[in-house]
Design a protein around this motif. Structure first.
Motif, PDB file in Angstrom:
ATOM      1  N   GLY A   1     -15.841  21.183   5.042  1.00  0.00           N
ATOM      2  CA  GLY A   1     -14.715  20.276   5.201  1.00  0.00           C
ATOM      3  C   GLY A   1     -13.902  20.223   3.926  1.00  0.00           C
ATOM      4  N   ASP A   2     -13.007  19.264   3.818  1.00  0.00           N
ATOM      5  CA  ASP A   2     -12.085  19.216   2.682  1.00  0.00           C
ATOM      6  C   ASP A   2     -12.006  17.820   2.076  1.00  0.00           C
ATOM      7  N   ILE A   3     -11.825  17.792   0.747  1.00  0.00           N
ATOM      8  CA  ILE A   3     -11.526  16.561   0.032  1.00  0.00           C
ATOM      9  C   ILE A   3     -10.267  16.827  -0.792  1.00  0.00           C
ATOM     10  N   PHE A   4      -9.238  16.020  -0.571  1.00  0.00           N
ATOM     11  CA  PHE A   4      -7.973  16.180  -1.283  1.00  0.00           C
ATOM     12  C   PHE A   4      -7.770  15.013  -2.239  1.00  0.00           C
ATOM     13  N   PHE A   5      -7.422  15.336  -3.484  1.00  0.00           N
ATOM     14  CA  PHE A   5      -7.080  14.340  -4.492  1.00  0.00           C
ATOM     15  C   PHE A   5      -5.614  14.540  -4.845  1.00  0.00           C
ATOM     16  N   HIS A   6      -4.777  13.538  -4.540  1.00  0.00           N
ATOM     17  CA  HIS A   6      -3.326  13.711  -4.703  1.00  0.00           C
ATOM     18  C   HIS A   6      -2.870  15.012  -4.028  1.00  0.00           C
ATOM     19  N   ASP A   7      -3.353  15.260  -2.828  1.00  0.00           N
ATOM     20  CA  ASP A   7      -3.000  16.443  -2.023  1.00  0.00           C
ATOM     21  C   ASP A   7      -3.515  17.758  -2.598  1.00  0.00           C
ATOM     22  N   LYS A   8      -4.348  17.691  -3.641  1.00  0.00           N
ATOM     23  CA  LYS A   8      -4.932  18.900  -4.223  1.00  0.00           C
ATOM     24  C   LYS A   8      -6.355  19.064  -3.681  1.00  0.00           C
ATOM     25  N   ARG A   9      -6.646  20.226  -3.096  1.00  0.00           N
ATOM     26  CA  ARG A   9      -7.953  20.469  -2.519  1.00  0.00           C
ATOM     27  C   ARG A   9      -8.975  20.665  -3.627  1.00  0.00           C
ATOM     28  N   LEU A  10      -9.977  19.778  -3.693  1.00  0.00           N
ATOM     29  CA  LEU A  10     -10.939  19.816  -4.794  1.00  0.00           C
ATOM     30  C   LEU A  10     -11.824  21.059  -4.748  1.00  0.00           C
ATOM     31  N   SER A  11     -12.070  21.588  -3.574  1.00  0.00           N
ATOM     32  CA  SER A  11     -12.907  22.790  -3.474  1.00  0.00           C
ATOM     33  C   SER A  11     -12.247  24.018  -4.078  1.00  0.00           C
ATOM     34  N   ASP A  12     -10.945  23.948  -4.350  1.00  0.00           N
ATOM     35  CA  ASP A  12     -10.229  25.072  -4.958  1.00  0.00           C
ATOM     36  C   ASP A  12     -10.344  25.084  -6.482  1.00  0.00           C
TER      37      ASP A  12
ATOM     38  N   SER B   1     -14.540  11.544   7.923  1.00  0.00           N
ATOM     39  CA  SER B   1     -13.131  11.541   7.516  1.00  0.00           C
ATOM     40  C   SER B   1     -12.738  10.136   7.086  1.00  0.00           C
ATOM     41  N   MET B   2     -11.971  10.051   5.991  1.00  0.00           N
ATOM     42  CA  MET B   2     -11.595   8.734   5.470  1.00  0.00           C
ATOM     43  C   MET B   2     -10.456   8.907   4.470  1.00  0.00           C
ATOM     44  N   ALA B   3      -9.453   8.035   4.558  1.00  0.00           N
ATOM     45  CA  ALA B   3      -8.346   8.036   3.602  1.00  0.00           C
ATOM     46  C   ALA B   3      -8.465   6.819   2.699  1.00  0.00           C
ATOM     47  N   ILE B   4      -8.317   7.041   1.400  1.00  0.00           N
ATOM     48  CA  ILE B   4      -8.430   5.969   0.402  1.00  0.00           C
ATOM     49  C   ILE B   4      -7.102   5.886  -0.341  1.00  0.00           C
ATOM     50  N   TYR B   5      -6.525   4.694  -0.408  1.00  0.00           N
ATOM     51  CA  TYR B   5      -5.174   4.523  -0.931  1.00  0.00           C
ATOM     52  C   TYR B   5      -5.185   3.984  -2.365  1.00  0.00           C
ATOM     53  N   PRO B   6      -4.122   4.282  -3.123  1.00  0.00           N
ATOM     54  CA  PRO B   6      -4.086   3.904  -4.548  1.00  0.00           C
ATOM     55  C   PRO B   6      -4.138   2.398  -4.765  1.00  0.00           C
ATOM     56  N   HIS B   7      -4.745   2.026  -5.893  1.00  0.00           N
ATOM     57  CA  HIS B   7      -4.758   0.647  -6.387  1.00  0.00           C
ATOM     58  C   HIS B   7      -5.464  -0.317  -5.432  1.00  0.00           C
ATOM     59  N   ARG B   8      -6.404   0.215  -4.655  1.00  0.00           N
ATOM     60  CA  ARG B   8      -7.211  -0.633  -3.781  1.00  0.00           C
ATOM     61  C   ARG B   8      -8.685  -0.443  -4.124  1.00  0.00           C
TER      62      ARG B   8
ATOM     63  N   MET C   1       0.839  -1.197   0.000  1.00  0.00           N
ATOM     64  CA  MET C   1       0.000   0.000   0.000  1.00  0.00           C
ATOM     65  C   MET C   1       0.878   1.254   0.000  1.00  0.00           C
ATOM     66  N   SER C   2       0.529   2.231  -0.824  1.00  0.00           N
ATOM     67  CA  SER C   2       1.247   3.499  -0.837  1.00  0.00           C
ATOM     68  C   SER C   2       1.099   4.204   0.502  1.00  0.00           C
ATOM     69  N   ASP C   3       2.148   4.960   0.890  1.00  0.00           N
ATOM     70  CA  ASP C   3       2.097   5.704   2.152  1.00  0.00           C
ATOM     71  C   ASP C   3       1.130   6.872   2.084  1.00  0.00           C
ATOM     72  N   ASN C   4       0.883   7.376   0.869  1.00  0.00           N
ATOM     73  CA  ASN C   4       0.042   8.562   0.714  1.00  0.00           C
ATOM     74  C   ASN C   4      -1.305   8.194   0.103  1.00  0.00           C
ATOM     75  N   PRO C   5      -2.398   8.679   0.684  1.00  0.00           N
ATOM     76  CA  PRO C   5      -3.719   8.386   0.103  1.00  0.00           C
ATOM     77  C   PRO C   5      -3.910   9.093  -1.226  1.00  0.00           C
ATOM     78  N   ILE C   6      -4.637   8.453  -2.128  1.00  0.00           N
ATOM     79  CA  ILE C   6      -4.976   9.111  -3.381  1.00  0.00           C
ATOM     80  C   ILE C   6      -6.138  10.073  -3.157  1.00  0.00           C
ATOM     81  N   LEU C   7      -7.007   9.731  -2.187  1.00  0.00           N
ATOM     82  CA  LEU C   7      -8.138  10.577  -1.844  1.00  0.00           C
ATOM     83  C   LEU C   7      -8.221  10.663  -0.323  1.00  0.00           C
ATOM     84  N   ASN C   8      -8.251  11.884   0.174  1.00  0.00           N
ATOM     85  CA  ASN C   8      -8.292  12.089   1.620  1.00  0.00           C
ATOM     86  C   ASN C   8      -9.480  12.996   1.950  1.00  0.00           C
ATOM     87  N   ILE C   9     -10.455  12.440   2.645  1.00  0.00           N
ATOM     88  CA  ILE C   9     -11.659  13.178   3.027  1.00  0.00           C
ATOM     89  C   ILE C   9     -11.503  13.595   4.484  1.00  0.00           C
TER      90      ILE C   9
END
Length: 275
Positions: A66-77, A28-35, A1-9
């Protein structure tokens, strides 16, 4: 599993602006790549709202906090143009009612080609090659007739597979499938689940599969999140959650599923004996 989530809520709430009632509450929930993550819960638990919040498609009567991050990019931005580029290409949504996802006045082929043309700099020939390859992978037959058909001329199972084929052709990082098999018969459900499995295996994509049926996701999920009243009440890897559920509601879902399975097996056994 990657150390960094692909999607972080992070602390996500979805509020009904008419009465200020929270429909999703500090999730709040972290989702990791390729899972493959299955989000399971009853109708009204907030599963579909969560999917719409992730892809920025909440109705105007609802507001997200709240915030949703995709690859550390804030989607609300993201601007409207950036969302258009992101949605489908990076995060793809396969909805429950496939008919609602297509323009009834355009052929399937036209819509498929237009989608690829929006996201890729490909020639007409290259787009056609990608369309045919994607349709072949989801086991659709007579594809030339299908591409010349309008949405109402196809069955629900065919439309679902076309939606999966489009997701396959776009090669997104995340695929969100929101109850995509609910309206399908058991055989078509099985075939659609096979298509999803092939999709994530071949593309190394991350799948979020939303359903009310724990039994349906046993063969596809790596992790399971159980949702109730707008909250994640249990989150664990599949083996741990199915073998030793901790929350009473998860235990209830599993027990109910087991009873239905036993009843079905009994009916099937009686039928075999009578024959």
């Amino acid at each position: 599993m990657s150390d960094n989530p692909i999607l972080n809520i992070v602390d996500l709430s979805v509020i009904d602006t008419l009465n200020q009632h929270p429909l999703i509450n500090h999730l709040s929930m972290a989702i990791y790549p390729h899972r493959s993550l299955a989000i399971v819960g009853e109708s009204g638990s907030g599963k579909s709202l969560l999917a719409k919040a992730i892809v920025g498609l909440l109705p105007s009567s609802l507001s997200a906090q709240g915030d949703i991050f995709f690859h550390d990019k804030r989607l609300s931005d993201l601007s409207a143009k950036q969302w258009q580029q992101m949605r489908g290409r990076k995060i793809s949504l396969v909805v429950q009612n496939a008919m609602s996802a297509f323009d009834p006045l355009m052929t399937i082929g036209h819509q498929f080609d237009e989608t690829l043309n929006t996201h890729f700099s490909l020639s007409v020939v290259q787009r056609q090659q990608r369309i045919m390859a994607s349709l072949d992978k989801v086991k659709l037959l007579q594809v030339h007739n299908l591409l010349n058909s309008y949405p109402h001329q196809l069955s629900g199972g065919q439309l679902q597979r076309v939606m999966i084929a489009i997701a396959l052709a776009l090669e997104p990082d995340i695929i969100i499938a929101d109850e995509p098999t609910t309206a399908l018969d058991a055989i078509t459900q099985f075939e659609v689940m096979q298509a999803f499995t092939a999709l994530i295996d071949e593309n190394k994509a991350t799948l979020i599969f939303i359903t009310h049926d724990l039994g349906l996701v046993k063969g596809i999920a790596d992790d399971i999140a159980v949702m109730k009243n707008g909250e994640i009440i249990e989150f664990n890897n599949k083996a741990a959650l199915l073998s030793a559920p901790k929350h009473p509601y998860t235990q209830f879902l599993l027990a109910t599923r087991q009873k239905l399975t036993e009843r079905f097996d009994k009916i099937r056994g009686n039928h075999v004996i009578k024959c």
